[in-house]
Design an enzyme around this catalytic site. Structure first.
Site, PDB file in Angstrom:
ATOM      1  CB  ILE A  62      16.487  -7.712  52.138  1.00 13.21           C
ATOM      2  CG1 ILE A  62      16.818  -8.541  54.210  1.00 13.21           C
ATOM      3  CG2 ILE A  62      15.044  -7.779  51.238  1.00 13.21           C
ATOM      4  CD1 ILE A  62      15.362  -8.587  54.687  1.00 13.21           C
ATOM      5  CB  CYS A  63      21.599  -9.676  50.655  1.00 16.50           C
ATOM      6  SG  CYS A  63      23.097  -8.669  52.200  1.00 16.50           S
ATOM      7  NE  ARG A  64      23.455 -17.109  53.511  1.00 17.56           N
ATOM      8  CZ  ARG A  64      24.466 -17.147  54.198  1.00 17.56           C
ATOM      9  NH1 ARG A  64      25.035 -16.248  54.786  1.00 17.56           N
ATOM     10  NH2 ARG A  64      24.968 -17.655  55.190  1.00 17.56           N
TER      11      ARG A  64
END
Length: 98
Positions: A62-64
């Site tokens: 996951i990232c932004r």
């Protein structure tokens, strides 16, 4: 590439499923909060920290917004790891943060 939404990830966590979440955002981003139990490995640190990952496990990346995590997933795929990209990233997460 396997994909899921942040809502699906939240449902898995709430159901008590054992998940390995890796947050690839930068330090200043995770300072605002991370998913409980997530491991923070910045995108740029993935190559030197891959030895910490088990090729027999599935990792949820996951990232932004889902873009950096997609790049990380493609990199891990090329090195034989099992992963799933959270396509809407932390922007889609409405659960608890630590």
């Amino acid at each position: 590439m396997k994909e899921m939404t942040a809502v699906q990830l939240k449902q898995m966590i709430q159901a008590g499923e054992h998940v390995h979440v890796i947050d690839v955002r930068e330090d200043e981003e995770v300072a605002f909060g991370m998913i409980p139990s997530a491991i923070h490995i910045k995108m740029g640190d993935i190559p030197e920290r891959m030895n910490e990952l088990d090729k027999n496990e599935t990792y949820i990346i996951i990232c932004r917004s889902g873009v950096r995590s997609e790049h990380v997933c493609r990199y891990l795929e090329a090195h034989g790891y099992d992963f799933c990209n959270v396509i809407d990233g932390m922007l889609g997460w409405d659960g608890e943060l630590v």
